[in-house]
Design an enzyme around this catalytic site. Structure first.
Site, PDB file in Angstrom:
ATOM      1  N   HIS A 426       0.788  -1.238   0.000  1.00  9.54           N
ATOM      2  CA  HIS A 426       0.000   0.000   0.000  1.00  9.54           C
ATOM      3  C   HIS A 426       0.818   1.285   0.000  1.00  9.54           C
ATOM      4  O   HIS A 426       0.307   2.342  -0.387  1.00  9.54           O
ATOM      5  CB  HIS A 426      -0.931   0.003   1.217  1.00  9.54           C
ATOM      6  CG  HIS A 426      -2.187   0.798   1.014  1.00  9.54           C
ATOM      7  ND1 HIS A 426      -2.283   1.859   0.141  1.00  9.54           N
ATOM      8  CD2 HIS A 426      -3.421   0.685   1.566  1.00  9.54           C
ATOM      9  CE1 HIS A 426      -3.499   2.368   0.180  1.00  9.54           C
ATOM     10  NE2 HIS A 426      -4.216   1.672   1.024  1.00  9.54           N
ATOM     11  N   TYR A 542     -14.933   5.903   8.486  1.00  9.51           N
ATOM     12  CA  TYR A 542     -13.918   6.374   7.532  1.00  9.51           C
ATOM     13  C   TYR A 542     -14.358   5.993   6.124  1.00  9.51           C
ATOM     14  O   TYR A 542     -14.636   4.830   5.844  1.00  9.51           O
ATOM     15  CB  TYR A 542     -12.581   5.709   7.861  1.00  9.51           C
ATOM     16  CG  TYR A 542     -11.393   6.089   6.996  1.00  9.51           C
ATOM     17  CD1 TYR A 542     -10.349   6.829   7.531  1.00  9.51           C
ATOM     18  CD2 TYR A 542     -11.283   5.674   5.675  1.00  9.51           C
ATOM     19  CE1 TYR A 542      -9.233   7.153   6.766  1.00  9.51           C
ATOM     20  CE2 TYR A 542     -10.184   5.999   4.904  1.00  9.51           C
ATOM     21  CZ  TYR A 542      -9.172   6.739   5.453  1.00  9.51           C
ATOM     22  OH  TYR A 542      -8.065   7.066   4.688  1.00  9.51           O
ATOM     23  N   THR A 555      -5.110  10.632  -0.711  1.00  4.54           N
ATOM     24  CA  THR A 555      -6.465  10.428  -0.189  1.00  4.54           C
ATOM     25  C   THR A 555      -6.799  11.434   0.909  1.00  4.54           C
ATOM     26  O   THR A 555      -5.920  12.090   1.459  1.00  4.54           O
ATOM     27  CB  THR A 555      -6.626   9.010   0.393  1.00  4.54           C
ATOM     28  OG1 THR A 555      -5.692   8.834   1.473  1.00  4.54           O
ATOM     29  CG2 THR A 555      -6.394   7.953  -0.669  1.00  4.54           C
TER      30      THR A 555
END
Length: 725
Positions: A426, A542, A555
């Site tokens: 990630h 979230y 993001t």
């Protein structure tokens, strides 16, 4: 080089330089000086020699002036385009209702964007992410926690927040603004370092995410053939990526998104460190490493300066599948080092993989274009087995804990029945980036490369190719104990993951749009209703939103649990509330969510700003109770939508079975849920739900059923005649 030049001079073109030169030369012959004497000054500064005649000096001076004028024109165009792209009023306008000023703005952006931009053409013209004001962030934060706190708790939070606003917030904000002036993006570098690379816990499940294959279709059941087509399609994509030939993603087909994250898709590995990891990105790599039944093979991807054809790759991979050799001591579970805690892996790497065959073999893995596992299991969607997708998801997310190299930018997994998928590290990028590549690969595999009637790859076979090479290892007993320790930690994490994939096909985007509601807002409110029914309470929620309209943006968080959404949920559970009242509350909550999403996309979110203020406070040695509390709050419902970005690649009206299933991630909180969803076509939404077996409060299958019922109940608001199921 050609594309690099085109990107470097964008939004102008190399031919425009020639036009400017010709124009300047023409004015000189007409005895007009557009330079107001600058050409003469350049001429006098040039050296005089027998080879440099007066006429040559004049021509050269004119060319230099024209070049300077042309470059100035490029910078002016970029500045104007950046100023235009800093306007975000269009995103807040109602769907289908565009103001005159926005129409004029879009026309100007379109005019300055050129006809055929390349992947990185807009990078220099993208605006920087703005730093929100302290007042706006604090006010939005307090509004976001109001539905989660009682009156006394909220008053206490207001006191703490207002104290922070007075001091030390102004001091921290000043330093953050200074960073925003010189940094390309004031968030992204710290986000990558502190959220991802400095984490010392296992990245398997906790950080890495997965992406599934086509949902209903397996183009061939031959494992080697499917692997070969997929790998060849990836190499085609990589070539387009390296040449910058991919079309940049643009909202409304006009507003460009940042392409920075694409750069590290291939040839990239996360390298473990004692205190922090780092991302190693290399230039064009000509091999990949394949793992099969506890053995590692190095496969060359080029022959005679070209990519191997799919038929040639099939031969290579079939050779690996047919290889009957045994694994070496410690080799089978070696990848579990990347699945366990980071510090033991970093120390083992320094001690046991720093010389000899171990170093050479590890280097082959870490410098490979990517990593591939030829899995000995079969997975995929089976309509007769309700848990088939659950097992498929768990396999992609963590496998056996020792058959994926979790540090590679991505691991391609190909199962023995031809099904495939990806596990992605990630830190280097977010899911839409790998999703863009995967969309291209699946479309190329099925509709361009194809297979023979027997399921083999098309094309001739060059039998003179060198076979794959076994990587050699000399793993000591002490190192094997460390490997086993990492494996046991990883296995404990994997065994605790409760996964459920829910295919919701009662309705989809088509019906939701008829209700004049944002599909994302509809789903988020369904998740709030489902969570309340599942746990009997609301929680901090979230939702991931992108900030790629800004340079190097990644993001931002949308806090989906709002006062409006909780009021709607309570009304749904209150039998005395009429359908009209519920519908009014739903629309109010949906509008609120959509506005928050737009604020997050335009740099006016809450959480990245507070995160950066917290980092500044740590660097300055300032203790802030408010920031500590904010950063420690658990996200018991973490959600993300997987976007479909290249709808033109596959005509789902013509080929309705060729749809993707999206992907998912592990649970963020020990007692919470992780939910990823993808809106596929007009009539399918896939939910990927994760939680932990160790929590008595969660059950992924139960939550999936609650989501399904919540979706149906909200639909019934628009059609009161429907009965609750």
């Amino acid at each position: 080089i050609h594309n690099g030049v085109l990107t470097g001079v964008y939004p102008a073109s190399p031919s425009s330089w020639l036009i400017v030169v010709i124009a300047i030369m023409s004015t000189m012959y007409a005895r007009i000086d557009p330079s107001m004497g600058m050409i003469d000054r350049i001429k006098t500064s040039l050296p005089v020699s027998e080879f440099m005649t007066v006429q040559t000096q004049t021509v050269l001076s004119a060319i230099l002036f024209a070049t300077g004028l042309w470059l100035s024109f490029i910078f002016l165009l970029r500045y104007i385009l950046k100023a235009l792209l800093s306007y975000h009023g269009w995103i807040f306008e109602s769907h289908g209702k565009m103001s005159f000023s926005t129409k004029v703005w879009l026309s100007l952006v379109k005019l300055l964007s050129g006809r055929r931009p390349l992947l990185y053409s807009f990078q220099a013209s993208l605006p920087h992410l703005p730093v929100p004001s302290i007042d706006d962030t604090i006010n939005r934060y307090l509004e976001s926690v109001r539905p989660l706190l009682d009156d006394e708790q909220y008053k206490q939070m207001e006191i703490v927040a207002n104290d922070f606003k007075k001091d030390p917030a102004p001091k921290l904000q000043k330093h953050l603004k200074l960073k925003s002036w010189w940094a390309t993006n004031y968030v992204s570098d710290w986000w990558e370092e502190y959220i991802y690379l400095r984490g010392r816990d296992p990245i398997m499940v906790n950080s890495n995410f997965y992406t599934m294959d086509l949902l209903y279709v397996i183009p061939t059941h031959r494992q080697a053939s499917r692997a070969a087509n997929i790998v060849h399609a990836m190499l085609q994509y990589r070539r387009k990526l390296e040449r910058g030939e991919l079309t940049p993603l643009r909202a409304l087909g006009i507003v460009p998104m940042c392409s920075f994250q694409y750069e590290r898709m291939f040839n990239t590995t996360r390298i473990p460190g004692i205190e922090t990891d780092f991302v190693q990105h290399l230039k064009d790599r000509k091999h990949l490493v394949v793992y099969h039944r506890g053995r590692f093979f190095k496969v060359w991807l080029y022959y005679g300066g070209r990519h191997l054809w799919p038929s040639e790759l099939e031969l290579q991979f079939q050779g690996i599948l047919d290889d009957k050799s045994e694994s070496q001591p410690g080799e089978i579970k070696l990848p579990s080092l990347t699945a366990g805690n980071r510090v033991p892996w970093a120390r083992a790497r320094l001690k046991y993989f720093n010389e000899g065959v171990n170093r050479a073999s590890l280097e082959a893995i870490e410098t490979a274009a990517f990593f591939m596992t030829l899995d000995d299991e079969a997975h995929g969607y089976d309509p007769e087995n309700i848990r088939s997708l659950d097992l498929y998801a768990k396999s992609l997310l963590h496998g056996k804990c020792y058959d994926r190299w979790f540090d590679k930018s991505f691991t391609l997994i190909v199962y023995k029945n031809g099904k495939t998928g990806i596990n992605t590290e990630h830190s280097w990028a977010d899911s839409p980036i790998i999703g863009h590549m995967w969309e291209y690969v699946l479309a190329t595999d099925c509709f361009h490369l194809g297979y023979t009637a027997e399921g083999h790859c098309k094309g001739d076979i060059n039998k003179s190719l060198a076979p794959p090479t076994r990587l050699q290892w000399d793993i000591s007993k002490a190192c094997q104990e460390i490997i086993e320790g990492s494996y046991m930690i990883a296995k404990g994490i994997a065994d605790d993951v409760d996964f459920h994939d829910c295919l919701f096909n009662e309705f989809g985007k088509g019906l939701i749009k008829k209700c004049r509601t944002s599909p994302d807002a509809f789903i988020q409110l369904a998740l709030q209703l489902a969570h309340y029914r599942d746990k009997g309470e609301f929680c901090l929620t979230y939702e991931s939103s992108m900030t790629r309209m800004f340079r190097e943006g990644r993001t931002e968080t949308v806090r989906s649990c709002t006062c409006e959404s909780t009021a709607f949920v309570k009304a749904m559970e209150d039998e005395s509330t009429t359908n009209e009242q519920r519908l009014a509350l739903f629309k109010k909550a949906a509008d609120k969510h959509q506005n928050m999403y737009r604020l997050a996309m335009t740099g006016a979110g809450i959480d990245r700003h507070l995160f950066c203020l917290y980092i500044v406070s740590k660097v300055m040695g300032i203790d802030s109770p408010f920031l500590k509390q904010v950063l420690s709050e658990p996200w018991r419902l973490s959600t993300s939508q997987t976007p479909q970005q290249q709808l033109n690649l596959i005509d789902t009206q013509k080929f309705p079975k060729y749809v993707g299933a999206g992907g998912g991630f592990g649970p963020v909180a020990d007692d919470g849920y992780g939910v990823s969803y993808i809106i596929v076509g007009e009539n399918l939404i896939t939910f990927h739900i994760s939680s932990k077996f160790s929590s008595t409060e969660t059950d992924s299958f139960r939550f999936g059923q609650n989501i399904r019922q919540a979706m149906l109940d909200i639909r019934a608001l628009f059609n009161p005649k429907e009965k609750k199921m």
